[in-house]
Structures are given as C-alpha cells and as structure tokens.
Design an enzyme around this catalytic site. Structure first.
Site, PDB file in Angstrom:
ATOM      1  N   TYR A 138      54.341 -20.918   6.001  1.00 22.29           N
ATOM      2  CA  TYR A 138      53.028 -20.126   5.365  1.00 22.29           C
ATOM      3  C   TYR A 138      52.207 -19.958   4.851  1.00 22.29           C
ATOM      4  O   TYR A 138      53.059 -19.084   3.854  1.00 22.29           O
ATOM      5  CB  TYR A 138      52.524 -19.480   7.108  1.00 22.29           C
ATOM      6  CG  TYR A 138      51.240 -18.417   6.893  1.00 22.29           C
ATOM      7  CD1 TYR A 138      49.936 -18.816   7.096  1.00 22.29           C
ATOM      8  CD2 TYR A 138      50.917 -17.351   5.891  1.00 22.29           C
ATOM      9  CE1 TYR A 138      49.015 -18.639   7.515  1.00 22.29           C
ATOM     10  CE2 TYR A 138      49.684 -17.166   5.961  1.00 22.29           C
ATOM     11  CZ  TYR A 138      48.697 -16.974   6.518  1.00 22.29           C
ATOM     12  OH  TYR A 138      47.904 -16.529   6.264  1.00 22.29           O
ATOM     13  N   GLU A 166      44.257 -21.331   3.275  1.00 24.62           N
ATOM     14  CA  GLU A 166      44.848 -21.764   4.603  1.00 24.62           C
ATOM     15  C   GLU A 166      45.494 -22.442   4.455  1.00 24.62           C
ATOM     16  O   GLU A 166      44.794 -23.516   4.909  1.00 24.62           O
ATOM     17  CB  GLU A 166      45.022 -20.659   6.048  1.00 24.62           C
ATOM     18  CG  GLU A 166      46.165 -20.488   6.668  1.00 24.62           C
ATOM     19  CD  GLU A 166      45.444 -19.783   7.956  1.00 24.62           C
ATOM     20  OE1 GLU A 166      45.729 -18.602   8.004  1.00 24.62           O
ATOM     21  OE2 GLU A 166      45.127 -20.024   8.730  1.00 24.62           O
TER      22      GLU A 166
END
Length: 381
Positions: free
Chosen positions: A102, A190
């Site tokens: 992530y 993101e």
C-alpha cells in the site's frame, strides 16, 4: 472531487508511474474488443464507480477466456455498488502477483503537511489495518519546502523491501507520485495494491485520486472529469446561488445565516433528539430571491418533515428578514411546518410582522429547536 480508476491511471502513466495495460469499456462488445487488443489470455474486469469495496460487491472478476469475459462484463455492467450504478468497466491485463503493498499521499491536518503512508498490508482496507495493526503502517511527514528527495524516498522504500533493485524502483515511484500529487492539487493519491510481480517488477494495478475542489480552477482538464452525484449537484447549485449547502439525511431542514450559527443549530437539534437534514448557510442577506432558492433546496428533500429558519440579526435587521420571508412565501406553497427564530436588531418588530401567519415563531434557539423536534415527532405519530 473524485475521478475513476482508469482516469487516475492515465495521470499516473503521464508521470511515468508503472501501471498495467487496460482499457475502459461501456459495453460487453467493447470489452471483447479490448480483450482482443490486449492480446493476453487472462484479464481482470473491474467496475468503475466512485466508491470502494468493489471487489467485495462482486465488481472485480478474473476472466481466462472470451466466454468468461462476456459473462463477467455483462454481470458487472448495470450492477449497483453502494448506490452507484456501474456504467463502465476497466478491462486490464492480469499480472502475476507475488506480493501486495500500500502507498498513498494524503493531506494530514495534524502535521499540516503532506503525509506519505506505506504498508506491507496492501490490497486490504487501510482503515482496517490502521484499526487492527497500526504498527504495520509507516508514515512520513513531507516538508513542502523539501519534497521527497532521494534519501527520503529510499528510507521509505526500505520499509517495504530489502532488495536494493526493488528499493530503487519503489523510491522512484514515491517521487513521481508526489510530483503528481502536488502538481494536480490532489488531496489523495493512493495505490492499493502496489504489487511485486513474480517477474520482479513493481506495478500499480489500482489507482485512486481525489482533488481539492477549491483548486480546480487551476486544472481545467481535471475539472472536466467531474461526475457529481445528485447530492453534489445540489451543493454546486447552492454555491452558484451564493450559499453553502451540505445534505445530512435528517428530517429537520435548516436555513441559517452564518456558518457558526448553522453548526450550533445542528448541535441543538441533536441535543433535543432530532436529526438535521442539512447544513445551509444563506449568509447575511435577507434577499427574498435567495430565501426562495434556499427553500426550494430544502423542500425538494423528501426526508424533510419540518423546516427551521434560525436568523441572527446583526448587520441584517430582523424586520427586513421578516419582510423577505413573507415575500418569499407568497411564491412558495408548502404543507411542511416552518419554525422561525429571529433575534438581534429589530427582533420585536420582525416577530410582530410574523404574528398571525402560518409560521411557528420562537424567541430563543432552544424554543425553536424543541418546537421543530416536537413537530417531527407529531408527524410520526
């Protein structure tokens, strides 16, 4: 403002970030054509909607041949995911995933800076990781005067990898993503997941970006991608009319002059057991036209059972406001009860003008909110 995954990936690619090959499609036939152009046996079919949880809802499927592709595309197109109807899918080349990570840049109010967040727990809801295992999330506060220099990018990359080749790949990704984040006035950039393939490559197989609405005037190409929801359309309409509106889903519609008073009004409604339907600040004007436009917004909300108008007359005189309300309601016909509280300059004169009308007039905010809540309860009874 949000954009779709495929739009975010296009921006990623422009800044040299590694993304998987994919095409956006609006029909099953388009999906088949894209599958043939990609010239690969395995493809991923992903719903394109402005919300998360697509995989859990069945909006992300792997297809190993054309028959499966047709089935998945047909099933996903038209699907409802958290109130959003899927009208397009992304058909992309499936990659051989070894591990998932992530990475994101967000605006952090606490440090008043951009924050780089990374984790080895990619592919999961980052909120769940933060709740269950916060130690697995690494955070780096970015000094805006320095940005993400090589040493900082490598320091972050070493949190994910030990292999120096992979560290260099990821460090470059962190730097490019930051450049995109700053240049586009984004509030979120993101990658979840950022994957390591079995071939040893780092690829962003998902992309998510949101942008600061107040900076969109600087980015006409990004602004053109805006697809507002029905609620966001109402907010944009209110802005065009000169007041601020946010839908909250309750039953007591609020019309207030001043943002602070509007917040206090919502708190009072909750205190007395009610639910505010909205935040609505009409500013200091007693202009009947403005009142009419604001009332249209409130009355178009089918959840609204009572309207509470809370006005503090500082520079604006309460008798002017009362005249404005009377004039506005000559054009507005409604059976919904309306509670009005006027206080401040010429408040007695203002309340006197409203005597004998169908309005419920109150002197204090407590009286007004209690009356509004009781009227809602009576409607339920």
């Amino acid at each position: 403002m949000k954009v779709h995954e495929y739009q975010a990936k296009e921006m990623f690619a422009t800044y040299g970030l590694p993304v998987d090959k994919s095409e956006v499609c609006r029909s099953v036939d388009d999906a088949v054509k894209a599958y043939n152009r990609l010239d690969t046996s395995k493809v991923i079919v992903k719903a394109q909607v402005h919300t998360g949880g697509r995989g859990k809802a069945g909006g992300v499927k792997l297809a190993t041949d054309e028959v499966e592709l047709r089935q998945h595309a047909a099933a996903i197109l038209g699907m409802d995911i958290k109130g959003f109807t899927v009208d397009r899918v992304l058909v992309g080349e499936a990659v051989n995933i070894d591990k998932e990570y992530y990475a994101s840049y967000v605006i952090d109010r606490k440090s008043k800076s951009t924050l780089l967040m990374i984790s080895k727990e990619g592919g999961m809801d980052i909120e769940e990781v933060a709740r269950v295992s916060p130690e697995k999330i690494h955070k780096f506060v970015i000094d805006p005067s320095v940005g993400v220099p090589d040493y900082l990018a490598r320091e972050a990359a070493f949190k994910l990898f030990d292999d120096i080749k992979l560290v260099r790949q990821v460090a470059a990704i962190f730097q490019k993503l930051y450049t995109l984040f700053v240049n586009s006035d984004a509030s979120l950039a993101e990658i979840n997941p950022l994957v390591l393939t079995k071939e040893g490559n780092i690829v962003a197989i998902d992309a998510k970006m949101t942008f600061d609405d107040n900076a969109l005037y600087r980015h006409t190409k990004i602004a053109a991608l805006n697809e507002p929801t029905e609620e966001e359309k109402k907010e944009l309409y209110a802005k065009s009319k000169g007041f601020s509106y946010v839908n909250l889903g309750g039953e007591i519609g609020c019309m207030v002059n001043g943002a602070g008073l509007a917040m206090a009004t919502m708190d009072m409604i909750k205190l007395y057991g009610g639910d505010p339907a909205n935040f609505l600040d009409i500013g200091g004007s007693s202009n009947p036209t403005k009142v009419i436009e604001a009332m249209k917004l409130l009355l178009n909300d089918e959840n609204v059972k009572v309207v509470l108008i809370n006005i503090f007359g500082g520079i604006t005189r309460c008798d002017d406001v009362a005249h404005g309300l009377l004039k506005a309601f000559e054009q507005i016909k409604t059976d919904i009860p309306i509670v009005i509280r006027l206080t401040g300059t010429n408040e007695k004169e203002g309340r006197a003008l409203l005597e004998g009308t169908h309005f419920h007039v109150a002197e204090t905010m407590g009286q007004a909110t209690q009356k509004a809540v009781s009227l809602v309860n009576n409607n339920h009874d």
